[in-house]
Design a protein around this motif. Structure first.
Motif, short mmCIF file in Angstrom:
data_model
loop_
_atom_site.label_atom_id
_atom_site.label_comp_id
_atom_site.label_asym_id
_atom_site.label_seq_id
_atom_site.Cartn_x
_atom_site.Cartn_y
_atom_site.Cartn_z
N SER A 57 -54.47 11.34 -24.30
CA SER A 57 -53.76 12.59 -24.50
C SER A 57 -54.68 13.80 -24.28
CB SER A 57 -53.17 12.64 -25.91
OG SER A 57 -52.26 11.58 -26.12
N VAL A 58 -55.88 13.73 -24.86
CA VAL A 58 -56.81 14.85 -24.70
C VAL A 58 -57.23 15.00 -23.24
CG1 VAL A 58 -59.10 15.70 -25.31
CG2 VAL A 58 -57.62 14.74 -27.08
N ALA A 59 -57.49 13.87 -22.57
CA ALA A 59 -57.89 13.93 -21.16
C ALA A 59 -56.79 14.56 -20.29
CB ALA A 59 -58.25 12.55 -20.65
N LEU A 60 -55.54 14.14 -20.52
CA LEU A 60 -54.43 14.69 -19.73
C LEU A 60 -54.22 16.17 -20.03
CD1 LEU A 60 -51.84 11.77 -19.89
CD2 LEU A 60 -53.12 12.53 -17.90
N LEU A 61 -54.29 16.54 -21.32
CA LEU A 61 -54.10 17.94 -21.70
C LEU A 61 -55.20 18.82 -21.10
CD1 LEU A 61 -52.55 20.04 -23.35
CD2 LEU A 61 -54.02 19.48 -25.30
N MET A 62 -56.46 18.36 -21.19
CA MET A 62 -57.57 19.13 -20.64
C MET A 62 -57.48 19.23 -19.12
SD MET A 62 -59.26 20.35 -23.09
CE MET A 62 -60.64 20.97 -22.13
N ARG A 63 -57.05 18.15 -18.49
CA ARG A 63 -56.91 18.22 -17.03
C ARG A 63 -55.85 19.25 -16.64
NH1 ARG A 63 -56.75 13.08 -12.89
NH2 ARG A 63 -56.48 14.26 -10.97
N TRP A 64 -54.77 19.31 -17.39
CA TRP A 64 -53.72 20.29 -17.08
C TRP A 64 -54.20 21.71 -17.35
CZ3 TRP A 64 -50.76 23.42 -20.48
CH2 TRP A 64 -49.69 24.09 -19.86
N LEU A 65 -54.87 21.91 -18.51
CA LEU A 65 -55.33 23.25 -18.85
C LEU A 65 -56.42 23.74 -17.89
CD1 LEU A 65 -55.47 23.02 -22.75
CD2 LEU A 65 -53.81 24.27 -21.37
N LEU A 66 -57.40 22.87 -17.61
CA LEU A 66 -58.48 23.27 -16.70
C LEU A 66 -57.97 23.48 -15.28
CD1 LEU A 66 -61.34 20.89 -17.91
CD2 LEU A 66 -61.10 23.33 -18.39
N GLY A 67 -56.91 22.74 -14.94
CA GLY A 67 -56.34 22.91 -13.61
C GLY A 67 -55.69 24.27 -13.39
N LEU A 68 -55.45 25.01 -14.48
CA LEU A 68 -54.89 26.35 -14.34
C LEU A 68 -55.96 27.39 -13.97
CD1 LEU A 68 -52.56 26.35 -17.48
CD2 LEU A 68 -51.93 25.90 -15.11
N TRP A 69 -57.22 27.01 -14.06
CA TRP A 69 -58.33 27.93 -13.76
C TRP A 69 -58.79 27.69 -12.34
CZ3 TRP A 69 -63.43 28.21 -17.12
CH2 TRP A 69 -64.17 29.33 -16.69
N ARG A 70 -58.35 28.55 -11.43
CA ARG A 70 -58.58 28.33 -10.00
C ARG A 70 -60.08 28.29 -9.67
NH1 ARG A 70 -55.89 29.17 -5.13
NH2 ARG A 70 -57.21 29.88 -3.42
N TRP A 71 -60.85 29.22 -10.25
CA TRP A 71 -62.28 29.26 -9.93
C TRP A 71 -62.96 27.95 -10.29
CZ3 TRP A 71 -66.75 28.56 -12.66
CH2 TRP A 71 -67.92 29.00 -12.06
N VAL A 91 -65.85 22.67 -9.65
CA VAL A 91 -66.24 21.63 -10.61
C VAL A 91 -65.21 20.50 -10.55
CG1 VAL A 91 -66.66 21.12 -13.05
CG2 VAL A 91 -67.32 23.34 -12.10
N PRO A 92 -65.66 19.23 -10.64
CA PRO A 92 -64.70 18.11 -10.68
C PRO A 92 -63.94 18.10 -12.01
CG PRO A 92 -66.94 17.30 -10.95
CD PRO A 92 -67.06 18.75 -10.60
#
Length: 582
Positions: free
Chosen positions: A247-261, A266-267
């Motif tokens: 859950s944390v991995a999926l949530l972080m991937r979604w949130l970090l994916g909103l930051w274009r820079w 960064v992977p």
């Protein structure tokens, strides 16, 4: 993969042999076997003998390092001590673990005591210094011959005595600051918070999901969960860790994916997986780092690292590594039902999905109708439940003398429901508590209630539980060895035929001659270490502790002598239906 089994056998042998000279003799015998096998060129057996010796050694070392005084008999004493941990129990009782406070000692020179407080006592926090009049006694041993040894468990936990407070407990000092006590305090406060916001059986079960403490669960509810085959949900293990990490991995991937820079530089998937692993480690510390939780988080971290490296990490080797790590540090865990059940269930499920049936159930098929995919998914879930229940039922009978018959049906509902409803509801309620939205706790309680109702219904069905007289230890060990033999495989010894097209009659006869399954025969060219042309195949394989180079002719046409002679000279084994060079 058999090396952890050999280590476990050495540990079990240490606990089985009652006297130190017998253990020393067993160690000498294991060392002699290791040397003999090594001189005979049987390296795998030599390694297993060495690991058997290591199992005896780590057990001896653990006992030597854990040595501490134990009360000689029953005593009445006034105890002034610091509270190491405080666990709320059902009906308002508390269970404290006490260690010496500055300037004071515990009765009998003990290092740790376990004290039970009745419901009328004030709520005690970890780290506080208390004083109380108590009746203390040595930890009790087995209730019946061959039964669960409470004294052994207490000894390895460092407990020198147990007792009950006879009068009011006075708090002399509040908890001091410190990371260890802070974590224990957080755990205690979470337990109190959850049980106060969700009163009754739902709060007790929810607290077990979060903190790992099961003492607040009413005895009837705990027994219903065991009889329904759902007791594994109360012990924080693979399911809980997987939900938190995923859950944390999926949530972080979604949130970090909103930051274009960040995405462009960064992977993000790697960062998200790392965040999930850290969340799993934090959850493990919060839950008290019990054996199932530690096993699960080790496995989860290996999986995460494997995914970061682009590898398929979920395998029996992963479980072997986790078992090895736990047994080296805490060899006594081998004897507990928690260790045995958690590993038995997961080994069975992973072995299932490494089999041909499991691969067929999980294979990705293009243009497959939705109803076929759904049927395979249901069959996969049913097979997983069946394998897990078969693995757990025998262990449950051995340790508890009873096992639920309908656990498969209950788990088919309970595991998905827990993963997608109960755990997310608890995580959401805890997050909302941080934000000051305590009104979400009733939602988590509402989500928990159907799980408890399922356990009550399943346990109340006719003939829901089977009971057994005490199972002899050797019989249980033989059953465990048989289960491991089914799941853990050495190099499989399948028949490899040298030609791509070979008749069934030939394959059947060769398979019968070498004791192999004809259905598992493969063409030599499909092996990863083989190179084939239209005329021949060359393969390199490990067997018997050495590397063998095999050359096999595959066609009817003769290979020129100037090419064939050097190839034969470089090979250890040549398979051909023609006259060969000297």
């Amino acid at each position: 993969m058999w090396l952890p089994v050999a280590l476990a056998a050495g540990i079990a042998l240490w606990f089985l042999l009652p006297w130190a000279p017998w253990r020393q003799a067993a160690a000498c015998a294991a060392a002699a076997l290791a040397i003999g096998f090594l001189l005979a060129g049987l390296r795998p057996l030599a390694w297993m003998a060495l690991l058997l010796l290591a199992g005896l050694g780590v057990s001896e070392l653990r006992v030597a390092l854990n040595h501490h005084p134990v009360l000689a008999g029953r005593v009445f004493a006034t105890v002034t001590a610091r509270v190491e941990s405080a666990e709320p129990l059902a009906f308002g009782d508390q269970r404290l673990v006490l260690v010496p406070a500055a300037g004071h000692s515990l009765p009998g020179g003990t290092q740790r005591l376990r004290l039970r407080l009745r419901g009328e006592q004030p709520q005690i926090a970890a780290g506080a210094i208390i004083t109380a009049r108590a009746l203390l006694s040595p930890p009790s041993g087995m209730a019946v011959p061959g039964g669960y040894d409470l004294a052994r468990r207490a000894w390895f936990d460092g407990i020198g005595g147990t007792g009950v407070a006879l009068g009011p407990v006075r708090i002399l000092a509040a908890p001091p600051p410190g990371p260890g006590l802070w974590l224990a305090g957080v755990r205690s406060r979470l337990q109190v918070l959850i049980t106060s916001r969700m009163p009754g059986e739902a709060g007790g079960v929810a607290a077990a999901f979060v903190t790992g403490w099961q003492g607040a669960i009413p005895p009837a509810t705990a027994q219903a969960m065991r009889d329904a085959g759902l007791a594994h949900l109360l012990s924080i293990s693979g399911l809980h860790i997987a939900v938190v990490v995923g859950s944390v991995a999926l949530l972080m991937r979604w949130l970090l994916g909103l930051w274009r820079w960040l995405v462009l530089r960064v992977p993000v998937p790697t960062l998200a997986l790392a965040a999930g692993a850290l969340a799993g480690l934090a959850y493990t510390l919060l839950a008290g780092a019990q054996v199932p939780t530690v096993r699960a988080v080790i496995a989860a971290c290996i999986v995460v690292v494997g995914m970061m490296l682009g590898r398929q990490a979920l395998s029996l080797r992963l479980l072997a590594a986790a078992a090895f790590a736990i047994l080296v540090v805490r060899p006594e865990a081998l004897l507990g039902a928690s260790f045995q059940m958690s590993f038995a269930a997961v080994i069975g499920i992973v072995a299932l999905y490494e089999s041909r049936l499991g691969k067929w159930l999980t294979a990705v098929r293009e243009d497959e109708p939705w109803w076929q995919w759904l049927a395979r998914a249901a069959a996969s879930l049913l097979a997983s439940g069946l394998v897990a229940e078969l693995a757990l039922s025998a262990i449950g009978l051995y340790h508890f003398g009873r096992s639920g018959l309908y656990g498969i049906a209950a788990n088919l509902i309970a595991i998905p429901y827990t993963s997608f409803v109960v755990m997310p509801a608890l995580m959401l309620a805890m997050l909302a508590e941080v934000l000051g939205l305590g009104w979400l706790w009733p939602l988590a309680g509402w989500a928990m209630q159907p799980l408890i109702a399922l356990a009550d219904l399943n346990a109340s069905l006719p003939s829901a539980v089977i009971t057994s007289a005490a199972i002899p230890g050797p019989a249980f060990a033989l059953g465990a060895a048989g289960g491991l033999w089914l799941a853990l495989r050495l190099p499989d010894g399948r028949l490899a035929h040298s030609r791509e097209r070979v008749g069934d009659f030939l394959i059947d006869n060769w398979a019968e001659a070498v004791g192999s399954d004809p259905a598992s025969a493969v063409w030599l060219g499909t092996l990863p270490l083989a190179r084939c042309s239209a005329e021949s195949c060359v393969a390199t394989m490990e067997l018997g502790g050495r590397r063998w180079r095999v050359l096999a002719t595959t066609g009817r046409s003769l290979i020129p002598r100037d090419r064939f002679a050097p190839a034969c000279a470089a090979a250890d084994i040549v398979v051909s239906d023609r006259r060969l060079p000297d």
